[in-house]
Write a protein that holds these residues in place. Structure first.
Motif, PDB file in Angstrom:
ATOM      1  N   ARG A 161      15.376 -26.311 -31.674  1.00 26.81           N
ATOM      2  CA  ARG A 161      16.775 -26.722 -31.591  1.00 26.81           C
ATOM      3  C   ARG A 161      17.658 -25.494 -31.807  1.00 26.81           C
ATOM      4  O   ARG A 161      17.506 -24.770 -32.801  1.00 26.81           O
ATOM      5  N   LEU A 162      18.570 -25.272 -30.888  1.00 29.05           N
ATOM      6  CA  LEU A 162      19.524 -24.172 -30.992  1.00 29.05           C
ATOM      7  C   LEU A 162      20.884 -24.750 -31.358  1.00 29.05           C
ATOM      8  O   LEU A 162      21.339 -25.706 -30.725  1.00 29.05           O
ATOM      9  N   VAL A 163      21.533 -24.175 -32.360  1.00 28.85           N
ATOM     10  CA  VAL A 163      22.830 -24.649 -32.808  1.00 28.85           C
ATOM     11  C   VAL A 163      23.826 -23.508 -32.706  1.00 28.85           C
ATOM     12  O   VAL A 163      23.564 -22.405 -33.195  1.00 28.85           O
ATOM     13  N   GLY A 164      24.946 -23.753 -32.074  1.00 24.96           N
ATOM     14  CA  GLY A 164      26.012 -22.759 -31.963  1.00 24.96           C
ATOM     15  C   GLY A 164      26.019 -22.061 -30.628  1.00 24.96           C
ATOM     16  O   GLY A 164      24.994 -21.916 -29.965  1.00 24.96           O
ATOM     17  N   LEU A 165      27.196 -21.627 -30.238  1.00 26.02           N
ATOM     18  CA  LEU A 165      27.388 -21.003 -28.925  1.00 26.02           C
ATOM     19  C   LEU A 165      26.625 -19.701 -28.762  1.00 26.02           C
ATOM     20  O   LEU A 165      26.114 -19.414 -27.683  1.00 26.02           O
ATOM     21  N   VAL A 166      26.527 -18.904 -29.813  1.00 23.12           N
ATOM     22  CA  VAL A 166      25.833 -17.617 -29.707  1.00 23.12           C
ATOM     23  C   VAL A 166      24.364 -17.837 -29.365  1.00 23.12           C
ATOM     24  O   VAL A 166      23.820 -17.215 -28.447  1.00 23.12           O
ATOM     25  N   ALA A 167      23.714 -18.737 -30.090  1.00 21.38           N
ATOM     26  CA  ALA A 167      22.292 -19.013 -29.848  1.00 21.38           C
ATOM     27  C   ALA A 167      22.074 -19.637 -28.475  1.00 21.38           C
ATOM     28  O   ALA A 167      21.121 -19.290 -27.760  1.00 21.38           O
ATOM     29  N   ILE A 168      22.963 -20.541 -28.084  1.00 23.03           N
ATOM     30  CA  ILE A 168      22.828 -21.201 -26.782  1.00 23.03           C
ATOM     31  C   ILE A 168      23.037 -20.202 -25.652  1.00 23.03           C
ATOM     32  O   ILE A 168      22.269 -20.164 -24.693  1.00 23.03           O
ATOM     33  N   ARG A 169      24.070 -19.381 -25.767  1.00 18.45           N
ATOM     34  CA  ARG A 169      24.320 -18.368 -24.731  1.00 18.45           C
ATOM     35  C   ARG A 169      23.104 -17.451 -24.585  1.00 18.45           C
ATOM     36  O   ARG A 169      22.682 -17.143 -23.483  1.00 18.45           O
ATOM     37  N   GLU A 170      22.551 -17.007 -25.691  1.00 18.32           N
ATOM     38  CA  GLU A 170      21.418 -16.088 -25.640  1.00 18.32           C
ATOM     39  C   GLU A 170      20.208 -16.754 -24.984  1.00 18.32           C
ATOM     40  O   GLU A 170      19.479 -16.110 -24.217  1.00 18.32           O
ATOM     41  N   SER A 171      19.989 -18.031 -25.230  1.00 17.64           N
ATOM     42  CA  SER A 171      18.844 -18.712 -24.613  1.00 17.64           C
ATOM     43  C   SER A 171      19.005 -18.778 -23.096  1.00 17.64           C
ATOM     44  O   SER A 171      18.045 -18.542 -22.358  1.00 17.64           O
TER      45      SER A 171
END
Length: 143
Positions: free
Chosen positions: A47-57
């Motif tokens: 589970r990815l939480v937050g825009l930074v983690a989602i963008r990087e994925s």
């Protein structure tokens, strides 16, 4: 460049699929809410939480150079004034890969704000092998 305003959850979902097909990180992130509590779960991933983690994925996925086309089937949509939940099957085709991939079951949650509809959650997982599910007599409920 300003973010587009999605006037319906269907418009936001279509933009999500189009950005995925183009491997367009800016287009992908324009669909997401600017809330830091957004959540993304890719098939078989954490589970990815937050825009930074989602963008990087998404950046990592797009950096692989693979182009991914998704067709959607069996949509179920629930919409209220401020929230929409879409659950659907995604059939994924990766350019240059002729294998038949199992469908993905996805749930997308959108909220309506001052700038239109935005995604707050995308959760995708591989669909179970229905043949093996029907081949035994055990219950299929996990919880």
């Amino acid at each position: 460049m300003s973010n587009p305003i999605y006037t319906s959850p269907d418009d936001a979902e279509a933009a999500f699929s189009a950005a995925l097909a183009r491997a367009d990180i800016d287009g992908m992130m324009s669909v997401w809410s600017e809330d830091e509590e957004v959540v993304c779960v890719h098939p078989g991933s954490i589970r990815l939480v937050g825009l930074v983690a989602i963008r990087e994925s998404w950046r990592q996925l797009f950096a692989s150079g693979s182009r991914i086309n998704v067709s959607i089937s069996h949509p179920v949509r629930w919409v209220s004034v401020m929230t929409a939940v879409h659950t659907l099957q995604q059939h994924v085709h990766v350019e240059g890969d002729d294998r038949l991939h199992p469908p993905i079951i996805a749930t997308n949650v959108f909220t309506r704000g001052a700038l239109g509809w935005r995604m707050v959650m995308h959760h995708a997982s591989l669909a179970p092998d229905m043949d093996s599910l029907h081949s035994n007599d055990t219950p299929h409920v996990v919880h």
